[in-house]
Design an enzyme around this catalytic site. Structure first.
Site, PDB file in Angstrom:
ATOM      1  N   GLU A 136       0.824  -1.209   0.000  1.00 14.01           N
ATOM      2  CA  GLU A 136       0.000   0.000   0.000  1.00 14.01           C
ATOM      3  C   GLU A 136       0.861   1.263   0.000  1.00 14.01           C
ATOM      4  O   GLU A 136       0.484   2.282  -0.574  1.00 14.01           O
ATOM      5  CB  GLU A 136      -0.949   0.000   1.202  1.00 14.01           C
ATOM      6  CG  GLU A 136      -1.915  -1.169   1.239  1.00 14.01           C
ATOM      7  CD  GLU A 136      -2.692  -1.369  -0.057  1.00 14.01           C
ATOM      8  OE1 GLU A 136      -2.928  -0.379  -0.779  1.00 14.01           O
ATOM      9  OE2 GLU A 136      -3.043  -2.514  -0.364  1.00 14.01           O
ATOM     10  N   TYR A 164     -12.359  -3.362 -10.466  1.00 16.12           N
ATOM     11  CA  TYR A 164     -11.647  -4.420 -11.181  1.00 16.12           C
ATOM     12  C   TYR A 164     -12.517  -5.250 -12.114  1.00 16.12           C
ATOM     13  O   TYR A 164     -12.103  -6.327 -12.533  1.00 16.12           O
ATOM     14  CB  TYR A 164     -10.932  -5.318 -10.171  1.00 16.12           C
ATOM     15  CG  TYR A 164      -9.682  -4.673  -9.660  1.00 16.12           C
ATOM     16  CD1 TYR A 164      -8.467  -4.885 -10.296  1.00 16.12           C
ATOM     17  CD2 TYR A 164      -9.716  -3.808  -8.589  1.00 16.12           C
ATOM     18  CE1 TYR A 164      -7.316  -4.267  -9.863  1.00 16.12           C
ATOM     19  CE2 TYR A 164      -8.573  -3.182  -8.134  1.00 16.12           C
ATOM     20  CZ  TYR A 164      -7.373  -3.405  -8.775  1.00 16.12           C
ATOM     21  OH  TYR A 164      -6.237  -2.775  -8.349  1.00 16.12           O
TER      22      TYR A 164
END
Length: 811
Positions: A594, A731
């Site tokens: 991240e 996605y």
């Protein structure tokens, strides 16, 4: 992860999430979709390189309203000249009005409404988002007031628009920015501090927000102005970043239905509204289904094999549910389906029946009763296909790929190449597991199934490499991991990161705030870090999210650019008792992952706000920096700098590091296949699946599994009902992006290997080159060009296969 254009900017949730297997789970979810993962928070922020925090924007003076019509909840400001070039005045939101002292009773009631709005934290001028003071009661009036204001701004822009940067792009960015930051603030709170009241408020205003997004994205005057810029004689003199921005806005407008006739555009807009609603409902059902499951255990024999860290977490959960005297040693214990609770059971519980119960519960989340996502999935796929047909595409995957590096065929080709390279290795992984279990005289050795593989894999790994993940936890305390991560960032990219707690409001006392400085000590970015699991209010997974982007247009007077701000959100094991958060190695990888996303957002040098940082980067390239950063978890000097025993300060023994490195490719074929299964079923559902046809969504999943799972899935497998990446994130027809970007990231890291990982001078030089290309150029240059500029050639899959130990399989 995320790109930002007219509609995509407003809509993007910008959640760059980690993968759901080896990490936790990247979402740039559009806010219609993402970040995501699912899943863009910016507002009236500004900063200068000489200031340690943002300066507040300046509101215009209020003016007195006439007697109000009852249909207005606030007084709109009068039209303003669009020729103003003052950034400080044009970029700030206008205040809500003051009123004359003498009014009718109806007007007095309106005053109360206006005063309520004037104190609404969503509409206030602030340095950083007031996360600590926003609640559900602010959402409906705040968002509606903002939308009404922005509608006026949009109308003014359409009347005065010209095909020039000052008359088109700059005012457009200001409109986009205002909505993105306010909606982003609200949506972020829903992800990390969920309440029924907040959900209901967001659900009420969401259609109005989407309506405005569509109105903006389908603006013919704006669209025609962008086309006029592209067709002008001055086109060739524009910078590459500006050309990319214009091309992206034109293409995105077409994909949002601007070229459709009125009837079809109305149908398209209805589909967009419904998809937004379904996506949110899907996500809520997954969260509620995860929270709903609780397993209370009072007999310690039932949890034999579980490590003290897990028992402490389970006891802590029991205390929070009213079992005041619960302890790690004596219980009672409560197990949930949240990652830090679920995974230790699957890895360590000797109780096979308990593992089966949890596996079945996890795999069937949100697939029954009021929380069943089956019908929602069918409707989402049906509407996506209808949307694709309206736009003239054969299927939704083609729509998705229109803004990506890959094509449908190229994505499928990559997945099949990697599948064939992984299959034999995965089959061998299973044979090794069966043999090991048999040698251990396991009763289930002849019938190993899904709830056994994780448990026996952990035992085999311990045996083969003499590594116990739980025994490694004391070496990975969160404070040391963050110190090591920041030290690595300094070495590679020449930046310093320091705590800035107290500078910005936070939504939970566990949230940390940091300032990023350049080598001269000037602030260049900020970020929040929310590390711990909170199953009762925080959605699962891990993600990076944009708060505010770097922007020349949104800079305050006195500064040349507004500095970027990011979120990093994880769901790792929280501190238990007087122990700090002791992390698994996977959790360490997740934080590095991240942080890679955050670095690309924060270290951009692109000043055009609509293509800065992670904006406008093709989705299948956006995982490059995040997956690149994971490689450093295996770099000796980096790992040794973070692996310090939290009590003794002892560094991780050298032999343990070597075993960890050797174990890197353990079951690589199996892990690769798992990701390929997700990516393949995603493509199948968005290319070949026919809603209402002979195959159900579960039939497709079962069919794909034949070639991507060594152990066939259970008949009752309902994994799709919690597949948030593609049904509630960004996605859809894009999960292949993880593998696509993994090729790029592995090859990028190989540049450091070629330079010499032990040569600190070469590492720093290569790091600066990485910063000046991959991290700095943002969406202002095509990702393939950026990669070639860094690497000196186009990407090769060889480093990925080599890192995964699968190179021999392709020979």
């Amino acid at each position: 992860m995320k790109r930002i254009r007219i509609i995509a900017t407003l809509v993007i949730a910008n959640m760059l999430m980690a993968t759901p297997t080896s990490r936790a789970s990247l979402n740039l979810l559009r806010r219609s979709p993402h970040p995501k993962p699912n899943n863009a928070h910016k507002y009236f922020f500004s900063s200068s390189s000489s200031s340690s925090h943002f300066r507040p924007s300046t509101f215009r003076k209020s003016y007195s309203c006439p007697i109000w019509s009852s249909s207005f909840s606030f007084c709109l400001p009068p039209p303003r000249s669009t020729t103003s070039t003052s950034l400080s005045s044009s970029s700030a939101f206008r205040p809500f009005s003051s009123f004359p002292p003498s009014m009718s009773s109806a007007a007095a009631a309106a005053v109360d409404s206006a005063e309520t709005l004037s104190s609404n934290p969503l509409l206030q001028d602030f340095d950083f988002p007031p996360f600590d003071s926003v609640d559900a009661s602010h959402v409906r009036p705040g968002i509606r007031a903002l939308l009404q204001h922005l509608e006026v701004e949009l109308e003014e822009l359409e009347k005065s628009v010209e095909p020039s940067w000052p008359k088109l792009v700059e005012p457009l960015e200001k409109i986009v920015d205002r909505l993105t930051v306010v909606w982003g603030m609200v949506n972020h709170l829903k992800a990390v501090k969920d309440t029924p009241e907040l959900r209901a408020a967001i659900e009420d205003v969401q259609p109005e927000k989407v309506k405005f997004q569509l109105r903006l994205g389908q603006s013919k005057p704006i669209y025609n102005a962008f086309k006029a810029i592209r067709d002008s004689p001055d086109w060739s003199s524009l910078s590459e970043a500006r050309q990319r921005l214009v091309e992206a806005q034109i293409k995105e407008a077409v994909l949002i239905g601007i070229a459709l006739d009125d009837g079809k555009r109305e149908e398209f807009n209805k589909i967009e509204q419904e998809l937004e609603k379904l996506s949110h409902k899907f996500s809520e059902n997954v969260l509620d289904a995860t929270k709903k499951f609780e397993k209370l255990i009072t007999d310690k024999k039932e949890i034999e094999g579980l490590p003290p860290s897990a028992l402490g977490l389970f006891a802590q959960a029991a205390v929070s549910k009213g079992h005041e005297n619960a302890t790690a040693e004596n219980g009672p214990w409560i197990i949930t389906l949240d990652g830090p609770s679920y995974l230790p059971v699957m890895q360590h519980a000797k109780n096979r029946a308990l593992r089966e119960e949890l596996y079945r519960a996890y795999l069937t989340r949100a697939s029954s009763g009021d929380l069943d996502n089956t019908a929602i999935i069918d409707q989402i796929l049906k509407l996506r296909l209808e949307k694709a047909k309206l736009l003239g595409y054969n299927n939704y995957a083609e729509v998705s790929m229109a803004m990506k590096m890959a094509t449908v065929d190229k994505a499928a080709e990559l997945l099949e190449k990697l599948r064939s390279a992984s299959w034999d290795a995965a089959v061998q992984d299973m044979e090794d597991l069966k043999s090991f279990a048999k040698n251990q005289s396991a009763a289930e050795s002849d019938s190993l199934t899904h709830w056994d593989t994780t448990f026996w894999s952990e035992r085999l790994r311990e045996s083969k490499y003499d590594i116990n993940e739980e025994e490694l936890r004391p070496y990975f305390s969160l404070p040391k991991v963050m110190d090591g991560l920041f030290s690595l960032a300094n070495t590679l990219f020449g930046i310093d990161i320091e705590p800035a707690d107290g500078v910005a409001p936070v939504w939970n006392s566990d949230v940390r705030f940091y300032r990023v400085k350049d080598s001269s000590g000037n602030p260049i970015a900020y970020f929040y870090f929310d590390p711990y699991s909170r199953p009762s209010e925080k959605r699962g997974g891990a993600w990076m999210d944009e708060v505010v982007s770097r922007s020349r247009v949104m800079a305050q007077k006195g500064s040349s650019v507004r500095l970027p701000v990011a979120h990093m959100v994880c769901n790792q094991t929280p501190p238990v008792g007087d122990k700090p958060s002791l992390m698994t190695f996977r959790e360490v990888e997740t934080v590095f992952h991240e942080f890679g996303h955050a670095l690309q957002h924060m270290l951009t040098k692109e000043d055009e706000g609509l293509v800065a940082g992670i904006r406008n980067i093709e989705w299948d390239a956006v995982e490059l920096p995040s997956q690149f950063m994971e490689n450093w978890c295996y770099h000796r000097d980096t790992l040794m700098s973070i692996a310090k025993h939290y009590q003794t300060g002892e560094t991780l023994p050298e032999e343990v590091y070597k075993k960890l490195l050797a174990a890197r490719t353990f079951r690589a074929g199996s892990f690769s296949l798992r990701q390929l299964k997700f990516a393949t079923v995603d493509l199948e559902l968005h290319t070949k699946y026919v809603p209402g046809g002979p195959e159900s969504i579960y039939d497709v999943d079962q069919r794909v599994s034949v070639k991507t799972q060594v152990i066939p899935p259970l008949h009752e497998d309902r994994f799709l009902c919690s597949f948030s990446h593609i049904f509630a994130g960004g996605y859809a027809a894009g999960y292949y992006s993880y593998k696509w970007a993994e090729v790029l990231s592995a090859d990028a890291f190989s540049a450091f290997e070629d330079a010499g990982l032990d040569d600190i001078k070469a590492v720093k030089e290569t790091g600066q080159r990485f910063r000046n290309t991959i991290l700095a150029l943002g969406g202002g240059k095509a990702p393939l060009k950026v990669f070639v500029e860094f690497r000196g050639r186009e990407p090769s899959p060889e480093p990925l296969l080599r890192h995964n130990g699968l190179l021999a399989a392709t020979a």
